[in-house]
Design an enzyme around this catalytic site. Structure first.
Site, PDB file in Angstrom:
ATOM      1  N   PHE A  15      25.981  38.009  46.417  1.00  0.00           N
ATOM      2  CA  PHE A  15      27.408  37.671  46.538  1.00  0.00           C
ATOM      3  C   PHE A  15      28.061  37.677  45.151  1.00  0.00           C
ATOM      4  O   PHE A  15      27.501  37.122  44.198  1.00  0.00           O
ATOM      5  CB  PHE A  15      27.513  36.283  47.171  1.00  0.00           C
ATOM      6  CG  PHE A  15      28.871  35.931  47.691  1.00  0.00           C
ATOM      7  CD1 PHE A  15      29.241  36.299  48.979  1.00  0.00           C
ATOM      8  CD2 PHE A  15      29.773  35.230  46.909  1.00  0.00           C
ATOM      9  CE1 PHE A  15      30.495  35.970  49.470  1.00  0.00           C
ATOM     10  CE2 PHE A  15      31.034  34.904  47.393  1.00  0.00           C
ATOM     11  CZ  PHE A  15      31.394  35.269  48.682  1.00  0.00           C
ATOM     12  N   ASP A  58      20.656  30.455  47.555  1.00  0.00           N
ATOM     13  CA  ASP A  58      22.011  30.187  48.041  1.00  0.00           C
ATOM     14  C   ASP A  58      21.974  30.248  49.566  1.00  0.00           C
ATOM     15  O   ASP A  58      21.632  31.281  50.148  1.00  0.00           O
ATOM     16  CB  ASP A  58      22.982  31.233  47.467  1.00  0.00           C
ATOM     17  CG  ASP A  58      24.433  30.895  47.781  1.00  0.00           C
ATOM     18  OD1 ASP A  58      24.690  30.310  48.846  1.00  0.00           O
ATOM     19  OD2 ASP A  58      25.310  31.243  46.968  1.00  0.00           O
ATOM     20  N   TYR A  82      32.205  25.350  54.065  1.00  0.00           N
ATOM     21  CA  TYR A  82      33.292  25.789  54.955  1.00  0.00           C
ATOM     22  C   TYR A  82      32.920  26.932  55.898  1.00  0.00           C
ATOM     23  O   TYR A  82      33.759  27.431  56.616  1.00  0.00           O
ATOM     24  CB  TYR A  82      34.544  26.156  54.151  1.00  0.00           C
ATOM     25  CG  TYR A  82      34.339  27.141  53.013  1.00  0.00           C
ATOM     26  CD1 TYR A  82      34.229  28.499  53.253  1.00  0.00           C
ATOM     27  CD2 TYR A  82      34.276  26.702  51.695  1.00  0.00           C
ATOM     28  CE1 TYR A  82      34.047  29.394  52.217  1.00  0.00           C
ATOM     29  CE2 TYR A  82      34.088  27.589  50.642  1.00  0.00           C
ATOM     30  CZ  TYR A  82      33.973  28.925  50.919  1.00  0.00           C
ATOM     31  OH  TYR A  82      33.783  29.810  49.888  1.00  0.00           O
ATOM     32  N   LYS A  83      31.650  27.352  55.874  1.00  0.00           N
ATOM     33  CA  LYS A  83      31.238  28.426  56.784  1.00  0.00           C
ATOM     34  C   LYS A  83      30.621  27.791  58.033  1.00  0.00           C
ATOM     35  O   LYS A  83      31.345  27.195  58.833  1.00  0.00           O
ATOM     36  CB  LYS A  83      30.304  29.388  56.069  1.00  0.00           C
ATOM     37  CG  LYS A  83      31.071  30.175  54.987  1.00  0.00           C
ATOM     38  CD  LYS A  83      30.197  30.990  54.079  1.00  0.00           C
ATOM     39  CE  LYS A  83      31.065  31.696  53.036  1.00  0.00           C
ATOM     40  NZ  LYS A  83      30.332  31.997  51.801  1.00  0.00           N
ATOM     41  N   ARG A 130      32.564  42.996  59.891  1.00  0.00           N
ATOM     42  CA  ARG A 130      31.590  41.899  60.040  1.00  0.00           C
ATOM     43  C   ARG A 130      31.963  41.021  61.227  1.00  0.00           C
ATOM     44  O   ARG A 130      33.111  40.607  61.381  1.00  0.00           O
ATOM     45  CB  ARG A 130      31.576  41.012  58.794  1.00  0.00           C
ATOM     46  CG  ARG A 130      31.143  41.698  57.517  1.00  0.00           C
ATOM     47  CD  ARG A 130      30.847  40.669  56.429  1.00  0.00           C
ATOM     48  NE  ARG A 130      31.864  39.611  56.380  1.00  0.00           N
ATOM     49  CZ  ARG A 130      31.736  38.492  55.690  1.00  0.00           C
ATOM     50  NH1 ARG A 130      30.626  38.246  55.017  1.00  0.00           N
ATOM     51  NH2 ARG A 130      32.706  37.591  55.664  1.00  0.00           N
TER      52      ARG A 130
HETATM   53  C1  LIG Z   1      30.773  31.739  50.636  1.00  0.00           C
HETATM   54  C2  LIG Z   1      29.817  31.909  49.525  1.00  0.00           C
HETATM   55  C3  LIG Z   1      30.047  31.318  48.286  1.00  0.00           C
HETATM   56  C4  LIG Z   1      31.295  30.510  48.074  1.00  0.00           C
HETATM   57  O1  LIG Z   1      31.445  30.022  46.802  1.00  0.00           O
HETATM   58  P1  LIG Z   1      32.577  28.926  46.495  1.00  0.00           P
HETATM   59  O2  LIG Z   1      32.429  28.674  45.071  1.00  0.00           O
HETATM   60  O3  LIG Z   1      32.247  27.708  47.329  1.00  0.00           O
HETATM   61  O4  LIG Z   1      33.878  29.524  46.879  1.00  0.00           O
HETATM   62  C5  LIG Z   1      29.109  31.495  47.296  1.00  0.00           C
HETATM   63  N1  LIG Z   1      27.981  32.221  47.514  1.00  0.00           N
HETATM   64  C6  LIG Z   1      27.735  32.802  48.695  1.00  0.00           C
HETATM   65  C7  LIG Z   1      26.481  33.588  48.915  1.00  0.00           C
HETATM   66  C8  LIG Z   1      28.642  32.673  49.739  1.00  0.00           C
HETATM   67  O5  LIG Z   1      28.407  33.245  50.914  1.00  0.00           O
END
Ligand SMILES: *Cc1c(COP(=O)(O)O)cnc(C)c1O
Length: 413
Positions: A125, A196, A221-222, A370
């Site tokens: 990511f 992560d 938030y997911k 997705r």
């Molecule tokens: C959604 C997501 C994030 C989000 O990072 P924030 O700093 O909380 O916005 C980070 N890493 C991964 C792999 C994600 O899917």
């Protein structure tokens, strides 16, 4: 060939079907984007109103103690720990995933001063890779970021690698890494691991302790349904906590923040990962989402997630084959998370057209559609109805008739 009745029967037999009513979702909407922003748990309104009216409005500053605001990061951390296979005292809710990554990557690198490589997947990511570069720039020594394809990771783990840093479920294709296997390989080489969990926690059981994971972070938030910008969380294995040194030495991570000492002394245990004051309203909302997941059997959640995703792939193959979609998500159930990704040269326009017809998915460049299947609120009939809509849009070519180019807006997030 299956028909809609088959999916209706699956909903009737679904042991998790009662959870849908706990979410405030428009009935006619088919929401397949819970991997980007989880749905709103109905109880959030009550909970947050109570915090605002009584705790903030009436009890005011005393709430830090009387309403346990100070304890909320740790209380939530202990609850999240139950979702990810960790012990009480190993997880704390705070900051964003990005900020928490900064803390654990810095800590991991500092504790391996004789090693000079951070190893990761080049498809990780983006914020994860950006943060890793940022950490390297503050280290004051030469550290190399080694990014390779997922198939090459194993042979790249050697005694030069300080940290193996991976995302459990890949956000693009929804492929799931073998956490136990990769962690074992890393440890055999004396390498620390950072996972992560943003795309896995809440959609499946995660076994941090059983896999002997060193550090982990994840998103609120997911699949945890904590709301936009919800606090994230950070995990540090009990055995490593005494040696942790986060560079973000804020007062909430101090052993006695209210002594107002001018000298920093880190708190014992997971609390030292805190930095500044916790966002209480957001924490209250996140707790509602986490509580819902704690009421669910995570083995059932995973089982349903596998069924939803495999039925979706099967239906797309059966009904939309001639329209040029490629399924990129692994067919093997234990190699995927809770989303299905399709590639199509007109992916953006098709995603927009789907949204126009009440099916919310999202688009990721260059050509990815997705579809996320959050097992607590996604119905089996949603799978049927979404493919029906996709089929109809492709047959009628309506995706090609949308006006203007609004790329970057709408579902593109
Ligand atoms: C959604 C997501 C994030 C989000 O990072 P924030 O700093 O909380 O916005 C980070 N890493 C991964 C792999 C994600 O899917």
């Amino acid at each position: 060939m299956l028909n809609r009745k088959f999916f209706e029967e699956r909903d009737q037999a679904d042991p998790l079907s009662c959870f849908r009513a706990e979410f405030s979702l428009p009935d006619e909407l088919i929401y397949l984007d819970g991997n980007s922003l989880g749905a709103l748990p109905s109880q959030v309104m009550n909970r947050v109103s109570r915090v605002i009216e009584r705790e903030w409005g009436h009890d005011l500053v005393r709430s830090w103690w009387d309403n346990r605001w100070m304890e909320l990061p740790a209380i939530l951390g202990d609850k999240i720990a139950q979702l990810i296979g960790a012990q009480p005292g190993e997880v704390i809710a705070c900051d964003s995933t990005s900020v928490n990554l900064f803390k654990v990557l810095s800590t991991a690198l500092s504790s391996s001063p004789d090693r000079h490589v951070i190893l990761s997947d080049r498809a990780n990511f983006p914020t994860d890779l950006y943060i890793a570069s940022g950490v390297i720039s503050t280290m004051g020594r030469d550290v190399e970021m080694r990014l390779v394809g997922s198939g090459e990771l194993e042979q790249q783990i050697d005694s030069s690698v300080a940290v193996l840093f991976l995302t459990h479920v890949d956000f693009r294709h929804g492929a799931r890494c073998d956490m136990g296997h990769m962690t074992r390989l890393a440890h055999d080489a004396g390498t620390l691991v950072v996972w992560d969990l943003s795309h896995s926690a809440g959609a499946m059981p995660v076994e941090l302790n059983a896999c002997e994971v060193d550090f982990a972070v994840g998103c609120g938030y997911k699949y945890l349904n904590g709301g936009p910008g919800a606090p994230a969380y950070v995990y540090v294995a009990q055995a490593l906590q005494a040696g942790v040194r986060t560079p973000l030495t804020g007062w909430m991570g101090h052993e006695a923040p209210f002594d107002f000492s001018t000298r920093y002394a880190h708190a014992a245990g997971i609390r030292q990962m805190l930095c500044g004051s916790p966002p209480i309203l957001s924490m209250a909302a996140l707790e509602v989402g986490v509580d819902l997941l704690l009421d669910a059997d995570l083995a059932e959640v995973r089982k349903k997630s596998i069924q939803l995703t495999s039925l979706f792939m099967q239906q797309v193959n059966e009904r939309c084959k001639e329209h040029g979609f490629t399924v990129l998500t692994p067919r093997e159930a234990n190699r995927r998370g809770s989303q299905v990704s399709l590639a199509h040269p007109h992916g953006f326009e098709i995603t927009e057209a789907m949204c126009h017809h009440g099916v919310v998915a999202d688009f990721r460049p260059p050509d990815l559609l997705r579809f996320g299947f959050a097992p607590l609120y996604t119905r089996y009939t949603d799978v049927w109805d979404a493919v029906e809509t996709l089929h109809q849009i492709m047959e009628e070519g309506t995706w090609d008739r949308r006006e203007g180019d609004n790329r970057g807006e709408g579902t593109a997030r």
